[in-house]
Design an enzyme around this catalytic site. Structure first.
Site, PDB file in Angstrom:
ATOM      1  N   LYS A  59      93.925  22.422  27.877  1.00  0.00           N
ATOM      2  CA  LYS A  59      94.555  22.201  29.180  1.00  0.00           C
ATOM      3  C   LYS A  59      94.752  23.539  29.849  1.00  0.00           C
ATOM      4  O   LYS A  59      94.896  24.560  29.169  1.00  0.00           O
ATOM      5  CB  LYS A  59      95.917  21.507  29.011  1.00  0.00           C
ATOM      6  CG  LYS A  59      96.372  20.757  30.244  1.00  0.00           C
ATOM      7  CD  LYS A  59      95.680  19.401  30.322  1.00  0.00           C
ATOM      8  CE  LYS A  59      96.211  18.520  31.393  1.00  0.00           C
ATOM      9  NZ  LYS A  59      95.829  17.118  31.142  1.00  0.00           N
ATOM     10  N   GLY A  67     104.433   7.178  41.136  1.00  0.00           N
ATOM     11  CA  GLY A  67     103.299   8.026  41.497  1.00  0.00           C
ATOM     12  C   GLY A  67     102.473   7.339  42.565  1.00  0.00           C
ATOM     13  O   GLY A  67     102.429   6.102  42.631  1.00  0.00           O
ATOM     14  N   ASN A  83      96.024  10.187  42.716  1.00  0.00           N
ATOM     15  CA  ASN A  83      94.723   9.586  42.395  1.00  0.00           C
ATOM     16  C   ASN A  83      94.825   8.497  41.329  1.00  0.00           C
ATOM     17  O   ASN A  83      94.205   7.441  41.453  1.00  0.00           O
ATOM     18  CB  ASN A  83      93.762  10.698  41.948  1.00  0.00           C
ATOM     19  CG  ASN A  83      92.365  10.175  41.740  1.00  0.00           C
ATOM     20  OD1 ASN A  83      91.811   9.497  42.600  1.00  0.00           O
ATOM     21  ND2 ASN A  83      91.797  10.453  40.578  1.00  0.00           N
TER      22      ASN A  83
HETATM   23  N1  GLU Z   1      93.278  15.465  33.526  1.00  0.00           N
HETATM   24  C1  GLU Z   1      92.823  14.228  32.957  1.00  0.00           C
HETATM   25  C2  GLU Z   1      93.621  13.892  31.719  1.00  0.00           C
HETATM   26  O1  GLU Z   1      94.733  14.298  31.557  1.00  0.00           O
HETATM   27  C3  GLU Z   1      91.329  14.240  32.730  1.00  0.00           C
HETATM   28  C4  GLU Z   1      90.837  15.315  31.827  1.00  0.00           C
HETATM   29  C5  GLU Z   1      89.325  15.434  31.803  1.00  0.00           C
HETATM   30  O2  GLU Z   1      88.647  14.694  32.469  1.00  0.00           O
HETATM   31  O3  GLU Z   1      88.865  16.321  31.075  1.00  0.00           O
HETATM   32  O4  GLU Z   1      93.179  13.150  30.893  1.00  0.00           O
END
Ligand code: GLU
Length: 428
Positions: free
Chosen positions: A107, A219, A222
């Site tokens: 992350k 929320g 998206n």
């Molecule tokens: N940010 C999204 C999640 O928390 C997608 C992560 C991704 O597609 O790598 O799962």
């Protein structure tokens, strides 16, 4: 975040420790998996539109890549902390394992509030973030994606900078790109749709028809908007939506007992998912307190905003009619509140599977990038449906067989897979 003393990484580690105990994992496995493999902290100097330089703080945490390259989004948030990013990277490791895609968990984040940044400043931030990390990420190492307050445009700026540095075209470096520049059809919808696919499967098991249900959602970004879209297509009715108000620096819940109209709300929402309060009042929505989405007389609650939203302070607000909670966000339920939800017998579809649609579709995006051949939207969405349904069923079957809470079942499957891959590689 409602409680400043809350630490997401403590929460992620305590969730891990519980399952490690349950699975009787050895000490080396615990030591390996309860902390990230690698992390990067860096400064990003940006020339702002007024000509002044400003320094932003950026992070990338690679929790575990035993099952494949690290995978996970990059968030823009004013309250971002390294511990939040650590927790989110760990949750990505479990999530990719829970849905069995050949990726690990990472992350990233930048401490910033994009509400107050021009598009040019946002572009500089994206490029600056990549410049600091370009040699430690990449299509076979660690693949970023959109997350809270980042979108396809941000991904394309990041890709462009990466390609300038590395001198070639590497579409698989990042996912969630715009369609036409390496993006996959269906990716934008994927997380929200995935949330509802898991809900659909649970309703099937409980023999409840979607059209007989109502929901309240936290929320309106998206994830939430696409969850509402598919939920309404299945016949469900959303009566309340809660979101952040940038001007007042607090959240509100928007209620309409006859059901919210998605298109109408989209028209009065900014690009960060903030609904305009006075315009909402004008078109007949009641504007209530931020926590009031929890108090609604509905069957389903969908937290689809941030971590640590259902807490010991507000879990008691959850109405007696609620049967199911589906976690569209990562880590929205604090462990103490989770325990109370479990004791009340409310069915929980945990984040590890409920919001895995995004990363699953990111994986499909990378597969298409590798082939340089793109599938039609229907094909992407049917593959997404198959993967999400199979993952839900595997977790639900284990939960039933071993009398486990759904969250614990998802963790048992995920941690088991990551521990096995780490062991097979000779790491533990
Ligand atoms: N940010 C999204 C999640 O928390 C997608 C992560 C991704 O597609 O790598 O799962």
């Amino acid at each position: 975040m409602s409680n400043p003393s809350f630490n997401a990484f403590d929460m992620a580690q305590s969730q891990f420790d519980n399952i490690a105990e349950m699975l009787d994992l050895d000490q080396a496995t615990r030591d390996l998996l309860r902390t990230p493999m690698r992390e990067y902290h860096f400064n990003i100097p940006i020339r702002m539109d007024d000509g002044n330089m400003k320094i932003f703080r950026g992070f990338r945490v690679q929790h575990n890549d035993a099952r494949g390259p690290g995978k996970g989004g990059v968030r823009f948030h004013p309250m971002e902390t390294i511990d939040t990013v650590r927790a989110l990277s760990m949750w990505m490791t479990w999530k990719t394992a829970a849905v069995d895609i050949p990726l690990g968990g990472s992350k990233g984040g930048i401490i910033c509030d994009p509400h107050n940044l021009s598009l040019n400043e946002q572009e500089q931030l994206c490029r600056g973030w990549v410049r600091q990390i370009a040699r430690n990420v990449g299509p076979v190492m660690d693949i970023p994606a959109p997350d809270v307050m980042t979108n396809a445009q941000h991904m394309l700026w990041m890709l462009d900078e990466f390609e300038v540095i590395h001198g070639g075209r590497y579409p698989g470096f990042i996912t969630g790109k715009p369609v036409g520049v390496g993006g996959s059809l269906g990716r934008k919808e994927a997380t929200g749709y995935g949330v509802i696919i898991t809900l659909r499967e649970m309703l099937k098991e409980l023999e409840i028809r979607p059209m007989d249900t109502t929901a309240s959602i936290q929320g309106f970004g998206n994830v939430a908007q696409h969850a509402i879209e598919l939920y309404h297509q299945l016949g469900g009715k959303t009566v309340c939506v809660a979101c952040w108000d940038q001007k007042d620096q607090k959240s509100y819940s928007f209620k309409r007992a006859t059901g919210v109209n998605l298109e109408e709300l989209r028209q009065i929402t900014n690009s960060f998912g903030g609904i305009d309060k006075s315009k909402a009042k004008n078109i007949g929505y009641e504007v209530l307190d931020g926590d009031d989405w929890l108090k609604q007389d509905v069957d389903i609650l969908i937290p689809a905003a941030l971590e640590n939203q259902i807490t010991m302070e507000n879990v008691g607000f959850i109405g007696g009619s609620v049967k199911i909670i589906v976690e569209g966000a990562n880590g929205p339920t604090e462990p103490g509140a989770d325990q109370i939800i479990k004791e009340r017998g409310i069915h929980m579809i945990p984040d590890l599977i409920a919001n895995a649609g995004g990363v699953t579709c990111s994986y499909f995006e990378q597969v298409q990038n590798n082939m340089n051949y793109y599938w039609p939207r229907d094909e992407v969405l049917s593959k997404l449906d198959a993967k999400m349904t199979a993952s839900y069923i595997a977790v639900s079957d284990l939960a039933r067989k071993k009398h486990l809470y759904m969250r614990d079942a998802a963790y048992v499957i995920a941690i088991g897979r990551v521990a096995q891959a780490s062991k097979d590689r000779g790491w533990i």
